[in-house]
Design a protein around this motif. Structure first.
Motif, PDB file in Angstrom:
ATOM      1  N   CYS A   1      -2.438   0.124  -4.214  1.00  6.76           N
ATOM      2  CA  CYS A   1      -1.785  -1.164  -4.016  1.00  6.76           C
ATOM      3  C   CYS A   1      -0.851  -1.425  -5.191  1.00  6.76           C
ATOM      4  O   CYS A   1      -1.302  -1.589  -6.331  1.00  6.76           O
ATOM      5  CB  CYS A   1      -2.816  -2.283  -3.900  1.00  6.76           C
ATOM      6  SG  CYS A   1      -3.774  -2.245  -2.375  1.00  6.76           S
TER       7      CYS A   1
ATOM      8  N   CYS B   1       0.868  -1.185   0.000  1.00  4.06           N
ATOM      9  CA  CYS B   1       0.000   0.000   0.000  1.00  4.06           C
ATOM     10  C   CYS B   1       0.898   1.226   0.000  1.00  4.06           C
ATOM     11  O   CYS B   1       1.600   1.496   0.983  1.00  4.06           O
ATOM     12  CB  CYS B   1      -0.903  -0.020   1.228  1.00  4.06           C
ATOM     13  SG  CYS B   1      -2.136   1.288   1.222  1.00  4.06           S
TER      14      CYS B   1
ATOM     15  N   CYS C   1      -1.383  -5.931   0.389  1.00  2.00           N
ATOM     16  CA  CYS C   1      -2.754  -5.614  -0.040  1.00  2.00           C
ATOM     17  C   CYS C   1      -3.391  -6.917  -0.498  1.00  2.00           C
ATOM     18  O   CYS C   1      -3.915  -7.010  -1.603  1.00  2.00           O
ATOM     19  CB  CYS C   1      -2.751  -4.588  -1.171  1.00  2.00           C
ATOM     20  SG  CYS C   1      -2.507  -2.888  -0.656  1.00  2.00           S
TER      21      CYS C   1
ATOM     22  N   CYS D   1      -6.945   0.454   1.758  1.00  2.00           N
ATOM     23  CA  CYS D   1      -5.813   1.221   1.226  1.00  2.00           C
ATOM     24  C   CYS D   1      -6.303   2.335   0.303  1.00  2.00           C
ATOM     25  O   CYS D   1      -5.879   3.479   0.404  1.00  2.00           O
ATOM     26  CB  CYS D   1      -4.858   0.287   0.491  1.00  2.00           C
ATOM     27  SG  CYS D   1      -3.427   1.114  -0.266  1.00  2.00           S
TER      28      CYS D   1
ATOM     29  N   THR E   1      -1.855  -2.691   7.723  1.00  2.00           N
ATOM     30  CA  THR E   1      -1.628  -2.949   6.299  1.00  2.00           C
ATOM     31  C   THR E   1      -0.286  -2.372   5.850  1.00  2.00           C
ATOM     32  O   THR E   1       0.490  -3.025   5.145  1.00  2.00           O
ATOM     33  CB  THR E   1      -2.761  -2.329   5.461  1.00  2.00           C
ATOM     34  OG1 THR E   1      -3.984  -2.894   5.869  1.00  2.00           O
ATOM     35  CG2 THR E   1      -2.550  -2.592   3.979  1.00  2.00           C
TER      36      THR E   1
END
Length: 542
Positions: A489, A444, A473, A482, A467
């Motif tokens: 991503c 991300c 991702c 994201c 994340t």
């Protein structure tokens, strides 16, 4: 002297008759080849149209879950084996074994195209957003089209086995490949090009001095109405003008098998040792090329315009149409399995070359001008060769099916082989799509520095930090999370290339493993593929 003179005179008398017989037979074969190719062309129209819908749905921002629902519209060709014995069994003797199905099925395709044209047009072209109910409706409509096309395919495959003389029987596979490819070209690529507003305004309308419009040259409504009429008119001509003849009377049953008997015959086919080996080959042969369908997606990810790739695809389909003519000049179609094996390693090499091409694609990109002409020119050359190889392998496969199929239950026999062959293509592709997504490492990433104070007020800030920390991702939730923060991503390690190499390695092992069985299958007698023997003018099961 008298005897010689008599024989000589007899030979002189019979030569013109024999020559006339050959000319008539050749003329009939030519007409039947054209007719058979036209039937496969008609079959390709609904198939191509169904394949074009996902592109149109994508342009309407339809979700992937809805796209997954619509994908069920293509299922009939994978499961048509379920009703193929019925098509081979039930018929009206007065009309003909194959025409009994071909005529009503093509009438239904034509009538349904006209009947649903306006509804499909309204759901796709008029409505700005397509809801779930409309997706189910579209799926049902095009499932029906594909079901009818698959049923027509069973009838045409069976008719193709007996329509041509024994000397020209290998042309049935050529008609199949060329005709269906041409139909799919019209129903898919050509339709998408003419339906495109941008393409029509930039290239077609200026050429004819026409003003730009807010729509393409054709739409779904007009396209479906036109080909609905084509189906109805052509089927009417077939009904009254085309006679169903069989060049294999000595190999045919009385055409009165029950459905149960036909299913029993199908069971007997599967029990043949030669068929068991062939089915295993068909089920595993395409693992080496499992990632081939992902190449276009990777090129689009790299910024290659989808409409340009669509236009190039039309050119590649023309290459596939020409393939039967080219392949028949360079390979021996009387030994199609051996030809298949010879070209197999060449396809592996070009699969790897095209993967390398995808890898270096971003290096051609210019931020001001996009991708240059040289890039597309080189891609056309490389992929044209690949298309020739790919289509040649399909031709060899179909030629072998035609050669070994028992003419007594031709439609069912061919459908069994084609069904396993289609599954052999689909399962590696589906698995590869899953593995590429599962094994690729995605991060991300922000294009600009984020405002952390603003992000801290977000509901899922803790999930977002997790994340970012794990640099992944992977799940849809993580990807959506994201994107909700203005990030993207980005693939940092793409499993596509790794899987391509692994699949190619598996292909080499497969080629070594199955080389001997393939040569054995090509060399065995045709009687070993049959489940019916003719003795004293009686048909006996083996």
């Amino acid at each position: 002297m008298t005897t010689v003179s008599s024989n000589s005179k007899s030979q002189q008398t019979m030569m013109p008759i024999h020559k006339k017989y050959i000319e008539n037979k050749t003329d009939n074969d030519l007409k039947n080849i054209i007719f058979l190719m036209f039937l496969y062309f008609l079959q390709g129209i609904p198939i191509g149209l169904t394949a074009s819908l996902p592109y149109i749905l994508s342009s309407r921002n339809v979700s992937y879950s809805h796209q997954a629902i619509f994908s069920f519209a293509s299922w009939p060709f994978a499961i048509k084996l379920l009703w193929a014995p019925i098509v081979d069994s039930l018929h009206i003797k007065r009309i003909g074994k194959r025409k009994s199905w071909l005529v009503p099925i093509q009438y239904l395709i034509g009538f349904f195209m006209i009947l649903f044209a306006n509804d499909v047009h309204e759901m796709i072209e008029i409505n700005k957003k397509i809801n779930t109910n409309e997706i189910y409706m579209l799926t049902s409509i095009f499932f029906m089209f594909t079901f009818l096309a698959a049923t027509q395919d069973i009838a045409v495959d069976g008719w193709g086995l007996t329509m041509l003389s024994k000397e020209k029987s290998s042309w049935a596979s050529i008609c199949n490949n060329a005709g269906s490819t041409a139909g799919i070209l019209v129903g898919n690529s050509l339709f998408l090009i003419l339906e495109s507003k941008n393409f029509s305004n930039n290239y077609i309308r200026p050429f004819f001095g026409l003003e730009s419009q807010k729509y393409g040259l054709v739409d779904l409504n007009g396209f479906m109405h036109f080909f609905g009429l084509v189906f109805i008119v052509s089927t009417t001509l077939i009904l009254f003008l085309k006679q169903e003849k069989n060049f294999y009377h000595d190999e045919s049953l009385d055409n009165n098998l029950s459905i149960k008997e036909t299913f029993n015959l199908l069971n007997k086919i599967i029990k043949l040792d030669s068929i068991k080996t062939l089915l295993l080959i068909l089920f595993t042969s395409k693992v080496a090329f499992a990632t081939s369908s992902i190449r276009i997606l990777k090129m689009i990810e790299a910024g290659v315009p989808k409409e340009t790739l669509g236009l190039l695809n039309s050119f590649f389909q023309f290459i596939q149409i020409l393939t039967p003519i080219l392949a028949s000049n360079f390979f021996d179609l009387t030994k199609p399995l051996e030809a298949f094996l010879k070209i197999y390693p060449i396809r592996i090499v070009f699969t790897l070359l095209l993967a390398i091409w995808v890898y270096i694609t971003p290096q051609f990109f210019d931020i001001n001008y996009g991708y240059p002409f040289q890039y597309f020119f080189l891609y056309m050359i490389l992929n044209s060769i690949y298309c020739l190889i790919f289509s040649s392998m399909a031709l060899f496969k179909t030629a072998f099916f035609t050669e070994i199929s028992d003419k007594n239950i031709g439609g069912t026999y061919m459908t069994l082989l084609n069904t396993i062959a289609n599954i052999g293509v689909q399962w590696p592709t589906t698995l590869a799509l899953y593995l590429v997504d599962a094994l690729s490492i995605k991060a991300c990433v922000f294009e600009t520095k984020p405002n952390m104070k603003e992000l801290s007020t977000k509901k899922f800030f803790k999930d977002f930090l997790k994340t970012m920390h794990e640099n992944t991702c992977f799940t849809q939730f993580e990807q959506k999370n994201c994107h909700s923060y203005g990030a993207k991503c980005i693939i940092q390690s793409d499993a596509f290339y790794f899987l391509t190499v692994i699949c190619a390695f598996i292909g080499v092992i497969w080629m070594i493993k199955f080389k001997k069985p393939i040569f054995n299958l090509q060399s065995i007698s045709k009687s070993d593929w049959k489940i019916i023997q003719v003795k004293n003018n009686q048909h006996l099961f083996k």
